[in-house]
Design an enzyme around this catalytic site. Structure first.
Site, PDB file in Angstrom:
ATOM      1  N   LYS A 112      21.821  58.159   9.380  1.00 49.45           N
ATOM      2  CA  LYS A 112      23.141  58.775   9.515  1.00 49.45           C
ATOM      3  C   LYS A 112      23.677  58.627  10.947  1.00 49.45           C
ATOM      4  O   LYS A 112      24.883  58.643  11.170  1.00 49.45           O
ATOM      5  CB  LYS A 112      23.098  60.247   9.140  1.00 49.45           C
TER       6      LYS A 112
HETATM    7  C1  PLP Z   1      21.443  59.943   3.465  1.00 44.77           C
HETATM    8  C2  PLP Z   1      20.135  59.286   3.307  1.00 44.77           C
HETATM    9  C3  PLP Z   1      19.900  58.389   2.255  1.00 44.77           C
HETATM   10  C4  PLP Z   1      20.936  58.084   1.198  1.00 44.77           C
HETATM   11  O1  PLP Z   1      22.028  57.383   1.700  1.00 44.77           O
HETATM   12  P1  PLP Z   1      23.403  57.338   0.871  1.00 44.77           P
HETATM   13  O2  PLP Z   1      24.356  56.646   1.751  1.00 44.77           O
HETATM   14  O3  PLP Z   1      23.766  58.791   0.646  1.00 44.77           O
HETATM   15  O4  PLP Z   1      23.131  56.656  -0.405  1.00 44.77           O
HETATM   16  C5  PLP Z   1      18.682  57.757   2.205  1.00 44.77           C
HETATM   17  N1  PLP Z   1      17.707  58.025   3.100  1.00 44.77           N
HETATM   18  C6  PLP Z   1      17.900  58.894   4.120  1.00 44.77           C
HETATM   19  C7  PLP Z   1      16.789  59.154   5.062  1.00 44.77           C
HETATM   20  C8  PLP Z   1      19.117  59.539   4.265  1.00 44.77           C
HETATM   21  O5  PLP Z   1      19.300  60.395   5.277  1.00 44.77           O
END
Ligand code: PLP
Length: 495
Positions: A112
């Site tokens: 993120k």
């Molecule tokens: C948010 C997240 C995901 C999923 O990503 P999306 O864009 O919501 O599909 C996968 N792994 C981790 C560690 C995340 O923080």
């Protein structure tokens, strides 16, 4: 060429990129999408000699066309600096016949950070460009990682406040500790009695509340979103796919134009959608492999053409993917409906009403770029263990879901093209599950002691993000029921 944005639920109103970033979600509840997906205007051989910030500029300039060159470069340089613990920003690690693209070298050790390091700068620039004078209130629902990354990105950013809702019993201990110790006088963290979908639905309802919006306006506030429904999250995520391809080319792991597969551990469908956009821009990607955990609503969707959220919500060891309503899928649905906002609105109304919808055969045929599968809890643990046994490399639970699904894909299809597995979190964020998986289930209660043991096994230093929260005081202890989110927001804003 100027790119304008319209809503997935209405084609009439067009807004600029900066306006779309400011609003987050369109008034009728749709997501903003570019009128058309631009093509890369640099060759891959040119891109291979560029740094991450340079690639970021080449990709993002094509989408954020109302930002000046100086504005965009300023945002990029503020985002991708020494908050990341490596100058590569998104390094790749080869292990067991695949390339793990490590997107967890930012401030909060999850992917993120790739977008949330830049979103606050895009947003404040957008506010300036559009002469917004009021305070921007970022409302965010989190399944664990978005919350901390958004808090960290927006902390003490002038002219903003950030309120994060997380499922009180649905995140890892390290994730919770990261959020409740967040500093910054403009940060608010609220645990809700409910799951991520409740938090996300609550936030969407607050956004759609006309009465509250009017009151906000009167008092000098305006909502925006840091969730991946914001186009300002999606666009920066396209960058690392282009960068990864360019790096593989530079290291001569692939030939120019050779197609690769991309494997993405998926929850809200933001990350994999960015990969799809990259493919539409001309990046040579073969299959987009969508990996789910036991909340396998997407796997079922790719098989059957029916999206059905009516099922039990499973708490897994990959909590950031514990999601039954993948918001960003709406952008794909809109595209495969050939930009038919009417059709998309109808399907989304069905999702809100009965909890499911079925796409047409013609739409289903346009999904051939995707392959979906899932990994059970045992398969996820086994993927961590077997990779560690064979190579000594330790991956987190989310990445392990992708690794396991990639194994299934290879077995099913015999497709041996080079593959990039997107590594979305540091194993230090999910220490207990990771250590359990490799058979080191020490009875110790302390996650920090476990982190030391993990460091001993992997030879990777404990990240600063984990060290920091070890002794940090808890600064947030607000809890509310899932139907009290609106009142909580009002209270925080002093209404
Ligand atoms: C948010 C997240 C995901 C999923 O990503 P999306 O864009 O919501 O599909 C996968 N792994 C981790 C560690 C995340 O923080």
């Amino acid at each position: 060429m100027e790119i304008m944005y319209n809503s997935t639920r209405s084609k009439d109103k067009k807004v600029t990129a900066s306006q779309a970033i400011l609003k987050g979600l369109s008034d009728e509840g749709g997501l903003f999408v570019p009128e058309q997906i631009p093509a890369l205007d640099r060759s891959l051989t040119e891109l291979k000699d560029m740094t991450y910030p340079q690639v970021a500029y080449e990709v993002m300039k094509l989408y954020l066309t109302d930002f000046t060159e100086a504005e965009l470069k300023d945002c990029i340089l503020k985002a991708y600096d020494d908050k990341f613990d490596t100058a590569e920003i998104a390094p790749m690690r080869e292990a067991d016949g695949a390339y793990y693209l490590e997107l967890f070298h930012g401030a909060t050790i999850a992917f993120k950070d790739m977008a949330l390091s830049i979103l606050p700068h895009l947003l404040t620039t957008a506010a300036r460009k559009n002469h917004v004078t009021g305070e921007i209130v970022i409302l965010t629902a989190t399944s664990g990682d978005t919350g901390k990354a958004a808090l960290s990105g927006f902390a003490d950013i002038e002219g903003t406040r950030i309120i994060v809702f997380y499922p009180k019993n649905g995140v890892s201990p390290i994730q919770e500790k990261q959020m409740v110790t967040q500093k910054g006088k403009n940060t608010y963290v609220v645990g809700i009695h409910g799951n991520f979908d409740d938090a996300q639905t609550g936030v969407k309802n607050i956004f759609g509340d006309g009465e509250l919006a009017a009151e906000m306006k009167e008092k000098g506030f305006q909502f925006s979103s840091a969730n991946s429904i914001n186009i300002g999250r999606l666009v920066p995520q396209i960058v690392y796919y282009v960068y990864a391809y360019a790096q593989l080319l530079k290291k001569e792991c692939i030939k120019d134009g050779e197609k690769i597969n991309v494997v993405v551990p998926t929850g809200n469908f933001g990350n994999i959608l960015a990969a799809f956009y990259a493919k539409q821009m001309g990046l040579p990607i073969n299959k987009l492999i969508c990996a789910s955990n036991e909340n396998k609503v997407l796997y079922d969707f790719f098989r059957s053409g029916t999206y059905d959220r009516n099922r039990e919500f499973v708490l897994t060891s990959s909590p950031s993917m514990d999601i039954l309503i993948s918001s960003n899928l709406e952008r794909l649905i809109y595209l495969i409906a050939e930009n038919d906002a009417e059709k998309n609105r109808e399907l989304m109304a069905s999702l809100t009403g009965s909890g499911s919808y079925t796409i047409t055969e013609a739409m289903k045929e346009r999904l051939s770029d995707f392959y979906g599968n899932y990994a059970s809890e045992e398969e996820t643990a086994s993927a961590i263990r077997s990779l560690y046994d064979r190579t000594g490399y330790i991956i987190d639970t989310h990445t392990a879901v992708a690794s396991s699904v990639y194994g299934k894909y290879r077995q099913e299809t015999m497709d041996e093209r080079p593959a990039v597995i997107v590594s979305t979190a540091s194993p230090y964020k999910f220490t207990r599950s990771v250590m359990n998986a490799i058979g080191q289930n020490d009875s110790t209660e302390d996650d920090f002691v476990l982190a030391e043991a993990l460091s001993g096994l992997s030879g990777v230093k404990i990240p600063a993000a984990v060290e920091e929260i070890r002794t940090a005081p808890v600064l947030h202890d607000c809890i509310c029921e899932k139907d009290e989110m609106k009142q909580t927001v009002r209270k925080i804003l002093g209404f």
